[in-house]
Design a protein around this motif. Structure first.
Motif, PDB file in Angstrom:
ATOM      1  N   MET A   1      39.965 111.492 119.661  1.00 45.22           N
ATOM      2  CA  MET A   1      39.756 110.705 118.637  1.00 45.22           C
ATOM      3  C   MET A   1      38.783 109.498 118.889  1.00 45.22           C
ATOM      4  O   MET A   1      38.652 109.121 120.055  1.00 45.22           O
ATOM      5  CB  MET A   1      41.276 109.697 118.661  1.00 45.22           C
ATOM      6  N   THR A   2      38.118 109.153 118.055  1.00 43.50           N
ATOM      7  CA  THR A   2      36.817 108.048 118.224  1.00 43.50           C
ATOM      8  C   THR A   2      37.487 106.554 117.862  1.00 43.50           C
ATOM      9  O   THR A   2      37.977 106.316 117.035  1.00 43.50           O
ATOM     10  CB  THR A   2      35.959 108.346 117.262  1.00 43.50           C
ATOM     11  N   ILE A   3      37.191 105.989 119.106  1.00 44.58           N
ATOM     12  CA  ILE A   3      37.780 104.431 118.930  1.00 44.58           C
ATOM     13  C   ILE A   3      36.558 103.524 118.944  1.00 44.58           C
ATOM     14  O   ILE A   3      35.838 103.452 120.168  1.00 44.58           O
ATOM     15  CB  ILE A   3      38.738 104.090 119.997  1.00 44.58           C
ATOM     16  N   ASN A   4      35.927 102.844 117.921  1.00 42.48           N
ATOM     17  CA  ASN A   4      35.120 102.041 117.880  1.00 42.48           C
ATOM     18  C   ASN A   4      35.409 100.730 117.807  1.00 42.48           C
ATOM     19  O   ASN A   4      36.428 100.170 117.198  1.00 42.48           O
ATOM     20  CB  ASN A   4      34.152 102.197 116.731  1.00 42.48           C
ATOM     21  N   ILE A   5      34.837  99.833 118.762  1.00 45.70           N
ATOM     22  CA  ILE A   5      35.057  98.188 118.862  1.00 45.70           C
ATOM     23  C   ILE A   5      33.805  97.537 118.301  1.00 45.70           C
ATOM     24  O   ILE A   5      32.759  97.687 118.594  1.00 45.70           O
ATOM     25  CB  ILE A   5      35.360  97.897 120.228  1.00 45.70           C
ATOM     26  N   LEU A   6      34.438  96.346 117.376  1.00 41.86           N
ATOM     27  CA  LEU A   6      33.185  95.697 116.841  1.00 41.86           C
ATOM     28  C   LEU A   6      33.297  94.414 117.352  1.00 41.86           C
ATOM     29  O   LEU A   6      34.551  93.593 117.647  1.00 41.86           O
ATOM     30  CB  LEU A   6      33.555  95.484 115.512  1.00 41.86           C
ATOM     31  N   VAL A   7      32.349  94.062 118.062  1.00 38.31           N
ATOM     32  CA  VAL A   7      32.386  92.474 118.715  1.00 38.31           C
ATOM     33  C   VAL A   7      31.587  91.351 118.117  1.00 38.31           C
ATOM     34  O   VAL A   7      30.126  91.635 118.124  1.00 38.31           O
ATOM     35  CB  VAL A   7      31.852  92.563 120.117  1.00 38.31           C
ATOM     36  N   PRO A   8      31.951  90.634 117.158  1.00 29.81           N
ATOM     37  CA  PRO A   8      31.239  89.760 116.588  1.00 29.81           C
ATOM     38  C   PRO A   8      30.785  88.565 117.612  1.00 29.81           C
ATOM     39  O   PRO A   8      31.627  87.915 118.500  1.00 29.81           O
ATOM     40  CB  PRO A   8      32.384  88.799 115.457  1.00 29.81           C
ATOM     41  N   VAL A   9      29.562  88.209 117.445  1.00 32.78           N
ATOM     42  CA  VAL A   9      28.911  87.209 118.525  1.00 32.78           C
ATOM     43  C   VAL A   9      28.021  85.860 117.639  1.00 32.78           C
ATOM     44  O   VAL A   9      27.912  86.173 116.607  1.00 32.78           O
ATOM     45  CB  VAL A   9      27.988  88.036 119.566  1.00 32.78           C
ATOM     46  N   LYS A  10      28.027  84.870 118.377  1.00 35.38           N
ATOM     47  CA  LYS A  10      27.266  83.926 117.877  1.00 35.38           C
ATOM     48  C   LYS A  10      26.110  83.418 118.706  1.00 35.38           C
ATOM     49  O   LYS A  10      26.176  83.410 120.041  1.00 35.38           O
ATOM     50  CB  LYS A  10      28.033  82.941 117.495  1.00 35.38           C
ATOM     51  N   ARG A  11      25.118  82.838 118.141  1.00 33.21           N
ATOM     52  CA  ARG A  11      24.036  82.454 118.883  1.00 33.21           C
ATOM     53  C   ARG A  11      24.164  80.874 118.908  1.00 33.21           C
ATOM     54  O   ARG A  11      24.252  80.207 117.968  1.00 33.21           O
ATOM     55  CB  ARG A  11      22.528  82.611 118.253  1.00 33.21           C
ATOM     56  N   VAL A  12      24.244  80.255 120.007  1.00 30.78           N
ATOM     57  CA  VAL A  12      24.550  78.855 120.236  1.00 30.78           C
ATOM     58  C   VAL A  12      23.539  78.299 121.258  1.00 30.78           C
ATOM     59  O   VAL A  12      22.732  78.874 121.969  1.00 30.78           O
ATOM     60  CB  VAL A  12      25.853  78.603 120.710  1.00 30.78           C
TER      61      VAL A  12
END
Length: 259
Positions: free
Chosen positions: A1-12
């Protein structure tokens, strides 16, 4: 099974840089060093650890903002993320609040399948920490905020979260949204070869206007100012003098404790 992780990031603005409010009531970032938000950096590290242990297959980082935000995506790619997405909002709106970011990320997820969204619990510039909870509501996914531990259990996620009252461990069933505390993972050092390799990794740029998302800010800054200058303290000779000084300033009255 393919498990993809999404990581939202921010420029500060870099955490080691001291910022000041300009005369016009705004923070001028011209010439200031910009970096990947430290909480998001911990989230990227944990996502990479999950992939390295076989609990995940792919790690994608995403950010919303101007073209200049590509630098923090490249940093995450140098850490080991597989690919990156920039939702370019420069032509759409200059200021994004938490709800706008959550809506943009939610729109992106409509075309990609993810089993986990792992982001920092807050950004060090505004300290609102609203994106994770808002995104979970839009997705109708379970959420765990301020995570200090995270592990995969088949298709589910075991998360330990903490606040001022203590800690609790939750089992989130199926796809979930988790926000990372600084204790979740210690970010790895980025080597020069990794930075070079990151330039060859895919970085997709999506026009925010193409997502047809309402970006009108729902939150507005009423006033922005530097914190008050800390007053100098005093030295007391002994315990009696200390008690007298506290009584004179009515410290116990202010805290609701009888003097």
């Amino acid at each position: 099974m393919t498990i993809n992780i999404l990581v939202p990031v921010k420029r500060v603005v870099d955490a080691n840089v001291r910022v000041r409010v300009a005369a016009n009531g705004a923070i001028d970032t011209t010439g200031l060093k910009m970096s990947l938000n430290p909480f998001d950096e911990c989230a990227v590290e944990k996502a990479l650890q999950l992939r390295e242990t076989g609990a995940a297959s792919r790690v994608t980082v995403i950010t919303c903002g101007a073209q200049a935000s590509q630098d923090v995506l490249r940093t995450a790619l140098a850490m080991g993320a597989d690919d990156a997405v920039l939702i370019d909002t420069a032509a759409a709106i200059s200021t994004l609040d938490s709800l706008a970011v959550a809506r943009l990320v939610n729109a992106h997820m409509a075309s990609r399948e993810y089993a986990l969204v792992l982001c920092g619990k807050q950004a060090i510039d505004d300290d609102i920490g609203g994106v994770a909870a808002m995104l979970a509501a839009l997705l109708d996914w379970p959420q765990a905020l301020n995570a200090s531990a995270l592990a995969a259990h088949g298709n589910d996620w075991s998360v330990t979260s903490g606040d001022d009252t203590g800690t609790a461990t939750w089992l989130l069933e199926g796809p979930a949204v988790v926000s990372a505390d600084l204790r979740l993972a210690e970010p790895r050092r980025v080597s020069l070869p990794s930075i070079v390799k990151a330039k060859q990794k895919p970085l997709a740029i999506v026009d925010a206007a193409a997502l047809a998302v309402e970006l009108t800010p729902q939150a507005h800054i009423v006033k922005l100012c530097d914190p008050p200058v800390r007053q100098s303290g005093i030295k007391v000779a002994d315990t009696a003098a200390l008690i007298a000084a506290l009584a004179e300033r009515r410290v116990f009255d202010q805290t609701g404790v009888p003097a």
